[in-house]
Design a protein around this motif. Sequence first.
Motif, PDB file in Angstrom:
ATOM      1  N   UNK A 182      -4.505   1.559   7.389  1.00  0.00           N
ATOM      2  CA  UNK A 182      -4.138   0.882   6.158  1.00  0.00           C
ATOM      3  C   UNK A 182      -3.180  -0.276   6.365  1.00  0.00           C
ATOM      4  N   UNK A 183      -3.298  -0.917   7.510  1.00  0.00           N
ATOM      5  CA  UNK A 183      -2.413  -2.036   7.824  1.00  0.00           C
ATOM      6  C   UNK A 183      -3.076  -3.329   7.340  1.00  0.00           C
ATOM      7  N   UNK A 184      -2.283  -4.288   6.895  1.00  0.00           N
ATOM      8  CA  UNK A 184      -2.887  -5.583   6.586  1.00  0.00           C
ATOM      9  C   UNK A 184      -2.113  -6.768   7.125  1.00  0.00           C
TER      10      UNK A 184
ATOM     11  N   UNK B   3      -6.913 -11.106   8.163  1.00  0.00           N
ATOM     12  CA  UNK B   3      -7.182  -9.798   7.572  1.00  0.00           C
ATOM     13  C   UNK B   3      -8.642  -9.705   7.166  1.00  0.00           C
TER      14      UNK B   3
ATOM     15  N   UNK C  45     -14.904  -4.207  10.520  1.00  0.00           N
ATOM     16  CA  UNK C  45     -14.933  -2.782  10.203  1.00  0.00           C
ATOM     17  C   UNK C  45     -16.121  -2.463   9.300  1.00  0.00           C
TER      18      UNK C  45
ATOM     19  N   UNK D 281      -7.649   3.873   2.140  1.00  0.00           N
ATOM     20  CA  UNK D 281      -6.621   3.234   2.959  1.00  0.00           C
ATOM     21  C   UNK D 281      -5.775   2.257   2.173  1.00  0.00           C
ATOM     22  N   UNK D 282      -6.404   1.520   1.255  1.00  0.00           N
ATOM     23  CA  UNK D 282      -5.693   0.421   0.616  1.00  0.00           C
ATOM     24  C   UNK D 282      -5.543   0.554  -0.886  1.00  0.00           C
TER      25      UNK D 282
ATOM     26  N   UNK E  81     -13.936   4.626   1.743  1.00  0.00           N
ATOM     27  CA  UNK E  81     -13.072   4.581   2.912  1.00  0.00           C
ATOM     28  C   UNK E  81     -11.951   3.576   2.726  1.00  0.00           C
TER      29      UNK E  81
ATOM     30  N   UNK F  41       0.816  -1.208   0.000  1.00  0.00           N
ATOM     31  CA  UNK F  41       0.000   0.000   0.000  1.00  0.00           C
ATOM     32  C   UNK F  41       0.850   1.259   0.000  1.00  0.00           C
TER      33      UNK F  41
ATOM     34  N   UNK G 233      -6.200  -1.044  12.995  1.00  0.00           N
ATOM     35  CA  UNK G 233      -5.228  -1.344  11.940  1.00  0.00           C
ATOM     36  C   UNK G 233      -5.783  -0.951  10.583  1.00  0.00           C
ATOM     37  N   UNK G 234      -7.087  -1.173  10.389  1.00  0.00           N
ATOM     38  CA  UNK G 234      -7.688  -0.826   9.102  1.00  0.00           C
ATOM     39  C   UNK G 234      -7.644   0.678   8.891  1.00  0.00           C
ATOM     40  N   UNK G 235      -7.822   1.415  10.003  1.00  0.00           N
ATOM     41  CA  UNK G 235      -7.789   2.879   9.923  1.00  0.00           C
ATOM     42  C   UNK G 235      -6.445   3.371   9.392  1.00  0.00           C
TER      43      UNK G 235
ATOM     44  N   UNK H 109      -4.148 -10.289   1.426  1.00  0.00           N
ATOM     45  CA  UNK H 109      -3.063 -11.215   1.738  1.00  0.00           C
ATOM     46  C   UNK H 109      -3.302 -12.585   1.140  1.00  0.00           C
TER      47      UNK H 109
END
Lengths: 628, 174, 125
Positions: B137-139, C51, C58, C79-80, C75, B33, B133-135, C38
């Motif tokens: 952008x972590x995966x 994940x 969420x 982020x992604x 949203x 990302x 974590x989603x906030x 992932x």
Amino acid sequence: MLSNIGISLVVLISILSLMIIYTASFDLKISRPVIKKSIYKLSLFQTTFTVLCFFTLIIGFINSDFSIINVYENSHTSKPFFYKIAGTWGNHEGSLLLWINILVIFSYLFLVFNHTHDKKFRLYTLICQNILILGFLFFLLLNSNPFNSIHPIPIEGLGLNPILQDPALAIHPPLLYVGFVGCSIYFSAAIASLLSSYSGKLFAQSIKIWVKISWCFQTLGIIVGSFWAYYELGWGGFWFWDPVENASLLPWFAITALMHSLIVLEKRNALYPWVIILCLLTFILSVTGTFLVRSGILNSVHTFASDPARGVYILLFLSFMILSALTIFFLKHKKETYNFNLKSKETFILANNWFMIFFLVTVLIGMLYPIFLDVLTNVKISVGPPFFNIVIIPLVVPLMFLMAIGPKFSWIKSQKKILYKILFPILGAVVINLFIYYFFGKYSLLSNLIFISALFLVLYTLLDIKKFINEKIKTGLPRIISHLGFGLLVFFIGINYQFSFEEDFNLKVGEIKKMNKYEINFEAIKIKESKNYKAVIGNFKLTNFKNDLVQYLNPEIRVYSNPETLTYEAAIKTKITSDLYLTMSNVSRSDYYNIKFQNKPFMIWIWISALMIALGGFVQLTLKKNEN
Amino acid sequence: MKINILKIIIFSFVIFFLCVFWVGLKKTKNYDTKTLIGSRISNFQLTEINNVDQYISEEDLKKNKFTLINFFASWCAPCRAEHKYLLNLSSKGKKIKIIGINFKDKKNNAINFLKELGNPYNFVGMDLKGKFSILFGIYGIPESILIDNNLIIIKKFVGPIDQTHYNEILKLIQ
Amino acid sequence: MKINIFFFIIYIFITSTAHSSNNQTKLLEVYKNLRCLVCQGQSIADSNSDFAATIKLVVQDQFNDGKTEVEIYKFLTSKYGEWIVYQPAFNKNNFLLWILPYAVLIFGGFIIFLLVRKTKHNKVN
């Protein structure tokens, strides 16, 4: 030892291919109308040795001869006998050898079964096909040799991947390859036809049977693959618009279009350039599909492990194929004068081609666009099921209307009769659709149209069947079966999509999940030790509130030790009216299990209708002698 | 004449396609990302692992010249490997502060983890369900984000921080 | 006549997204449209990964907060990146993707139209 035999055979086959090309080129210049006997002999030798070569590899697998790297990597002494054999083609190198086998066998059969046709045409086909064979042989020898050996000889193999030990997955590649690779022969024939300026009608007659054979097997191969995905992958879906699936669908659209256009070429000697383009396109799509899937350029659930050199080689081969085919086509094609009767079958066949190409282009664009965007702008996007569904599904509606009306069009002489014939099925379709809409649940306009058009096709075709039973004619029966199958398939997929019930939730042992129509009681977890895996089996009691029926479902989580893999086995209960589908996976570091429960109406009918489509094709193969 | 132009166009298209495939082969297939770099982090509010009355928000991070937000967990093996680099960074004092976010973990396990390996964090927040974590952008775990005093993301580290990453960070915070 | 067909198809396109509005169904639809980052080509609905489980939570939260599907996708895309959504957005990067298939359809129809018209001319002559 086997390794040496194998490699020697491969080299021998390569030499034979070169000799065939050489002798055939020579024989082209000779004016005798009969092909030299030695060419037949060379071709027969080539076929024999190629098949022997494949058997050599199979024997290697059966004997668990781990001196061959391919056997070492893909087999294991405790693998069941059937899967040892299936392991031969379940890997990249072995499947390549299977490709070569099909190329060679088809090359020989085409040579032998076409002796009524022009000599130059047959020789050019042989030469072209053997150039393709050589291309694959070089690929095999230089990069993907299944006979490479290893020292010291390992005691045990690595290949006990449980996912590959499945009957559907075992027969899926050979079925699909007969389709994919079978179209090589009419690719070569098309080139030959251009080079020898062959007549369109005779060309159509020479390739007809090969097109039908490759279509039947391609259809069957796709169905089996989809079937496997449903039962094994554990997500309850049967089509994911995954790159590997799309790669098998692209040639299917082209072969279907070709099959229909051949009718026009044979009967009216029209559409010759277009048929040539389709013949060339089909095999090009097969190789492009192989490239996309095996080079690692695309991300997919069921790709083979990828090696960059592979991609380079296939791309070079593909480039050579496309550019030479294109050059020959441009140099050699002649303008054609068209004489279409608008209100005839030809226009409907053109319409079929129109839709097939549209679907083909959509799937192709969907697959390629992310690659292009990434290369040109460095932006990564995903193109998944929503794109394909939104673009393709609306167009299936007009297609089905045309599929019903088209085939019989030339036989209907008066306008009144047409209306009469259409009226009953349309009314029937609308009524049935309204019935479903009001009694079972509301749905969108598009879904209404899908149901109406599918039912129209089904009812219209059923009327046709009635007519055939009355008049006892056999021609047209294959087409009726396939079209009926298609209508039913779309109808049942529509029902399944609209009325499927799905829930995704987390449960601990002992907990109960209450839903509107069902209650699921997570009764217990049992551990089972099996020969090569350990399974965590969930006992679920399912209560149906409507009829008080109680059923037990037992999904599993399997941990295999060699290689270390984790699989999720779905619990599936199949009935005529619906399938119940339950999968369970454990939530990491928790006592909870994630449960996915689905009720899928008429699932089995989806398989039955799909098989019907293939059945029509196979019936036509058996009828070939009687039809005009 | 028209036909010839058409032929040239088709030929060029085909060659263009083949070239794109060629270049496509060389590109990386794994998604990371990186798109987040240059954007501002979201507003958030995290409670402290030991004290529910204490919390941190993005406003607090503006006080630091640089902040490294590190997602970790006691059950994560690579987190142990990167821990020493975090400890080294924490000794750099005013230049960089490290915020730890404990991901989908049990409070006691996390506290023991820090007792055992040392605590490099100025603040340890709890992300019980993983939603924070989603906030960011972590995966995956571990993952770290380096931001400046304007809350702009300068660098993302997917996976454990190793020597190369550590040197990079040192360079960036000069 | 052909223009009418074209607009009809657009109309269908628009209405095709409107159907059964059960909350659970909507939620599952969103899951199916999200890519598991992932995994190798699985959606959040199909994936069993950690994940995927987090994303589901969420999405559920946002749904319960009253956010629409489009807002949720926005949203997650912020982020992604666009990669996480399976349905490509209709923006300047992707409009070609959506338009090309229909362009080919219209082009094909046009060619058939020309072919048939040429025949009529030949017949007349």
